[in-house]
Design a protein around this motif. Structure first.
Motif, PDB file in Angstrom:
ATOM      1  N   LEU A 184      11.399  -6.056  -2.636  1.00 14.58           N
ATOM      2  CA  LEU A 184      10.026  -5.959  -3.122  1.00 14.58           C
ATOM      3  C   LEU A 184       9.039  -5.818  -1.965  1.00 14.58           C
ATOM      4  N   VAL A 185       9.203  -6.639  -0.931  1.00 15.39           N
ATOM      5  CA  VAL A 185       8.306  -6.593   0.222  1.00 15.39           C
ATOM      6  C   VAL A 185       8.356  -5.226   0.897  1.00 15.39           C
ATOM      7  N   ALA A 283      -0.410  -1.830  -8.738  1.00 21.77           N
ATOM      8  CA  ALA A 283       0.146  -2.998  -8.043  1.00 21.77           C
ATOM      9  C   ALA A 283      -0.553  -3.265  -6.722  1.00 21.77           C
ATOM     10  N   LEU A 284      -1.079  -2.217  -6.086  1.00 22.79           N
ATOM     11  CA  LEU A 284      -1.711  -2.376  -4.777  1.00 22.79           C
ATOM     12  C   LEU A 284      -3.227  -2.247  -4.866  1.00 22.79           C
ATOM     13  N   GLY A 306      -4.738  -7.604  13.940  1.00 21.87           N
ATOM     14  CA  GLY A 306      -4.764  -8.411  12.728  1.00 21.87           C
ATOM     15  C   GLY A 306      -5.631  -7.800  11.646  1.00 21.87           C
ATOM     16  N   ALA A 307      -6.750  -7.163  12.052  1.00 30.98           N
ATOM     17  CA  ALA A 307      -7.614  -6.502  11.067  1.00 30.98           C
ATOM     18  C   ALA A 307      -6.888  -5.343  10.393  1.00 30.98           C
ATOM     19  N   PHE A 308      -6.134  -4.569  11.171  1.00 31.87           N
ATOM     20  CA  PHE A 308      -5.400  -3.440  10.609  1.00 31.87           C
ATOM     21  C   PHE A 308      -4.241  -3.901   9.713  1.00 31.87           C
ATOM     22  N   LEU A 309      -3.645  -5.039  10.051  1.00 31.81           N
ATOM     23  CA  LEU A 309      -2.490  -5.507   9.294  1.00 31.81           C
ATOM     24  C   LEU A 309      -2.884  -6.362   8.097  1.00 31.81           C
ATOM     25  N   ALA A 310      -4.158  -6.745   8.002  1.00 27.68           N
ATOM     26  CA  ALA A 310      -4.577  -7.701   6.975  1.00 27.68           C
ATOM     27  C   ALA A 310      -4.361  -7.166   5.570  1.00 27.68           C
ATOM     28  N   VAL A 316       1.295  -7.546   0.138  1.00 31.05           N
ATOM     29  CA  VAL A 316       2.620  -8.154  -0.001  1.00 31.05           C
ATOM     30  C   VAL A 316       2.510  -9.541  -0.622  1.00 31.05           C
ATOM     31  N   ILE A 317       1.554 -10.354  -0.154  1.00 31.31           N
ATOM     32  CA  ILE A 317       1.378 -11.705  -0.690  1.00 31.31           C
ATOM     33  C   ILE A 317       1.029 -11.653  -2.171  1.00 31.31           C
TER      34      ILE A 317
END
Length: 327
Positions: A184-185, A283-284, A306-310, A316-317
């Motif tokens: 799923l992730v 879903a997204l 971190g901003a790009f990955l947030a 995912v969460i």
């Protein structure tokens, strides 16, 4: 889901973020490696289905990626240098116009220029004093980027074997759930990254074409910046559009800048209401407020990376919470 179980999930997430903060360089490298894998694994699988071995398919995919990056660099640098020279002349003209305008109103702009010069001098001394910290940051970025590429090569070549090995370490009763969670992730990450890449490419293409038709300098670099800005939802699109409007204002005047703003807003509206929902799916589909909070938290924890990955991490969460709710 009961309140105590939900509270337990929040506690687990908080502890995980606390641990990741202290090893954020390695953690970010692993996450970026997974993102690169989500982009490059589909063509590698396609090559394998045509009879190529794992090693050869992985080599072809990464060699093609490096060639594409090199071609993009060679395509960007010459027009950027020429456009910067053109833009420098336009900036000089704008400053002359501002000087004439302040003179008409009886204002002395020389004092403002002196204050700006003093401010820049002070900032320059601060930058010099922070040079060692900058060198350390650059070193972390380089190490993290190299590690991410190496991990993505390994993941594309044998990530499925590594995943099965990790699942085998867990208790037998938990293996099925862990395998489903892992799939799923990776599915959410793949859909998000591929969707962002497609949406960013469409935005960059149409905005770049508009800038080129209007004769705005730096059209190609601004188009690429629009593509990159798509990976920073909400904020990235706004910043890329603002920069394009500023360049248009400085080089071509108010009318062209307003046209650029109108084109940017139109493209963003089409993306948000037509293109993105079809590509991402429900879903997204995250609310804008959630994305802004996630980007802010990500930037506090790990800066620009971190901003790009947030946003993808938040997706995912949310997907995991939905799965837990329906389980």
């Amino acid at each position: 889901m009961g309140p105590w179980r939900l509270l337990g999930w929040f506690a687990v997430i908080a502890v995980a973020f606390f641990c990741l903060y202290h090893v954020r360089t390695v953690a970010i490298s692993i996450i970026i490696g997974v993102f690169l894998t989500a982009l490059l694994l589909p063509p590698a699988k396609w090559l394998r289905s045509r009879g190529l071995g794992r090693a050869l398919a992985t080599t072809i995919v990464f060699a093609g990626g490096l060639l594409l990056a090199g071609a993009l660099f060679a395509l960007l640098v010459p027009p950027t240098v020429d456009s910067v020279s053109q833009l420098r002349d336009s900036v000089g003209k704008v400053l002359d116009d501002l000087h004439d305008l302040t003179a008409r109103f009886g204002l002395d702009d020389q004092q403002l220029i002196d204050q700006a010069r003093d401010y820049l001098s002070t900032q320059g001394r601060q930058v010099t004093s922070g040079a060692l910290a900058g060198v350390r940051t650059v070193g972390e970025i380089v190490i993290g980027a190299v590690l991410a590429v190496i991990l993505s090569v390994y993941f594309v070549h044998g990530g499925d074997k590594l995943f099965r090995w990790l699942i085998a370490l867990a208790p037998a009763s938990a293996r099925t759930r862990l395998a489903e969670t892992g799939h799923l992730v990776f599915s959410v990450i793949g859909r998000y990254i591929r969707g962002i890449a497609i949406v960013g490419a469409v935005d960059g293409f149409f905005i770049g074409i508009a800038l080129w038709i209007l004769g705005v300098p730096l059209a190609l670099p601004l188009a690429v910046l629009t593509f990159v800005g798509a990976f920073l939802p909400v904020v990235g699109a706004f910043m890329a559009g603002l920069l394009a409007a500023v360049v248009a204002l400085v080089s071509k005047g108010v009318l062209v800048a307003l046209i650029v703003v109108a084109v940017t807003v139109a493209v963003q509206q089409i993306e948000g209401h037509v293109l993105a929902p079809q590509i991402y799916g429900k879903a997204l589909d995250l609310p804008g407020a959630v994305i802004l909070v996630a980007i802010t938290v990500g930037s506090v924890i790990a800066g620009i990376a971190g901003a790009f990955l947030a946003a993808p991490v938040t997706s995912v969460i949310v997907a995991l919470l939905h799965r837990t709710k329906t389980a």
